[in-house]
Design a protein around this motif. Structure first.
Motif, PDB file in Angstrom:
ATOM      1  N   LEU A 158       0.719  -1.327  -0.113  1.00 48.49           N
ATOM      2  CA  LEU A 158       0.108  -0.092   0.088  1.00 48.49           C
ATOM      3  C   LEU A 158       0.864   1.183   0.048  1.00 48.49           C
ATOM      4  O   LEU A 158       0.214   2.338   0.073  1.00 48.49           O
ATOM      5  CB  LEU A 158      -1.004  -0.287   1.254  1.00 48.49           C
ATOM      6  N   THR A 162      -2.682   6.715  -2.544  1.00 53.61           N
ATOM      7  CA  THR A 162      -3.466   7.627  -1.666  1.00 53.61           C
ATOM      8  C   THR A 162      -4.941   6.669  -1.588  1.00 53.61           C
ATOM      9  O   THR A 162      -5.320   5.692  -2.268  1.00 53.61           O
ATOM     10  CB  THR A 162      -3.894   9.064  -2.288  1.00 53.61           C
ATOM     11  N   ILE A 163      -6.061   7.427  -0.655  1.00 52.56           N
ATOM     12  CA  ILE A 163      -7.009   6.703  -0.438  1.00 52.56           C
ATOM     13  C   ILE A 163      -8.052   6.581  -1.906  1.00 52.56           C
ATOM     14  O   ILE A 163      -8.674   5.981  -2.047  1.00 52.56           O
ATOM     15  CB  ILE A 163      -7.852   7.487   0.753  1.00 52.56           C
ATOM     16  N   GLU A 164      -7.987   8.071  -2.416  1.00 50.66           N
ATOM     17  CA  GLU A 164      -8.604   8.276  -3.704  1.00 50.66           C
ATOM     18  C   GLU A 164      -8.313   7.257  -4.880  1.00 50.66           C
ATOM     19  O   GLU A 164      -9.150   6.610  -5.357  1.00 50.66           O
ATOM     20  CB  GLU A 164      -8.429   9.625  -4.157  1.00 50.66           C
ATOM     21  N   GLU A 165      -7.263   7.028  -4.850  1.00 48.57           N
ATOM     22  CA  GLU A 165      -6.706   6.195  -5.917  1.00 48.57           C
ATOM     23  C   GLU A 165      -7.083   4.712  -5.591  1.00 48.57           C
ATOM     24  O   GLU A 165      -7.464   3.748  -6.352  1.00 48.57           O
ATOM     25  CB  GLU A 165      -5.242   6.132  -6.101  1.00 48.57           C
ATOM     26  N   ILE A 166      -6.975   4.384  -4.319  1.00 49.17           N
ATOM     27  CA  ILE A 166      -7.383   3.092  -3.933  1.00 49.17           C
ATOM     28  C   ILE A 166      -8.915   2.737  -4.086  1.00 49.17           C
ATOM     29  O   ILE A 166      -9.445   1.900  -4.696  1.00 49.17           O
ATOM     30  CB  ILE A 166      -7.049   2.778  -2.499  1.00 49.17           C
ATOM     31  N   LYS A 167      -9.951   3.785  -3.902  1.00 41.93           N
ATOM     32  CA  LYS A 167     -10.979   3.799  -4.299  1.00 41.93           C
ATOM     33  C   LYS A 167     -11.478   3.729  -5.734  1.00 41.93           C
ATOM     34  O   LYS A 167     -12.344   2.863  -5.837  1.00 41.93           O
ATOM     35  CB  LYS A 167     -11.900   5.220  -3.519  1.00 41.93           C
TER      36      LYS A 167
END
Length: 206
Positions: A158, A162-167
């Motif tokens: 991980l 970033t969180i946006e990329e993971i989402k």
């Protein structure tokens, strides 16, 4: 009748002899009545010797009346009982129990759902391969060395996201899976619809 011990003995012997004459000697009803008359003359009140005069007139008449309403009245029934062959009715069922053969025999294993997990894992589940045993021994010998590597490999996956990329990646994967499932469902529905239409056409022609 308040018989004495000797009278009881003679009376039971008389009954046994009558049944013996019927069962073994196949004596007819007339012959049995004649035989009874001769025996009662010997042990009844008409005998001259008082030593053999076991029954008096009242007792002798009671014995004859009893034999008339019991044995002689149902003589045909006793003949049928002793001489007619009857079919033996055996009530029961036969069950065949098939035992599971050993694992080396070409026989399918029983369903896991039908037995408890303890019995399956102890007696039925095949032993683990040799490489799995070696791997398990290595893990037991060096748990402290393998644990940090696993932790670092999990954390490294991980790093840099970033969180946006993971989402966004998860949304894309989910959409791809749902689209493939929806396409497969539509194809199956179309095939079923065509099959139903063909059946309806056949029914209309019939």
């Amino acid at each position: 009748m308040d018989f004495s011990v000797i009278q009881y003995s003679k009376f039971m012997t008389l009954l046994d002899m009558l049944l013996h004459n019927l069962r073994t000697l196949h004596m007819s009803l007339e012959d049995s009545i004649k035989w009874l008359g001769e025996v009662m003359a010997e042990i009844g009140p008409s005998h001259k010797n008082e030593k053999w005069n076991i029954f008096d007139m009242k007792q002798a008449n009671a014995i004859v009346d009893y034999l008339k309403i019991s044995l002689f009245q149902h003589y045909k029934l006793y003949e049928f009982l002793f001489f007619s062959a009857r079919e033996e009715i055996v009530i029961g069922t036969e069950q065949l129990i098939e035992v599971v053969n050993p694992a080396d025999h070409p026989f399918p294993d029983p369903l896991e759902e039908g037995i408890s997990f303890d019995v399956y894992s102890t007696f039925i589940e095949p032993p683990p391969p040799l490489d799995m045993e070696i791997k398990g021994l290595n893990q037991e010998q060096g748990p402290e060395e393998s644990q940090p590597e696993a932790d670092t490999s999990e954390t490294d996956l991980l790093v840099g996201f970033t969180i946006e990329e993971i989402k966004s990646v998860l949304d894309q994967v989910t959409d791809d899976i749902l689209i493939s499932i929806q396409t497969e469902i539509n194809e199956k529905l179309q095939i079923q619809e065509e099959a139903f239409n063909a059946r309806i056409e056949k029914l209309k022609k019939a």
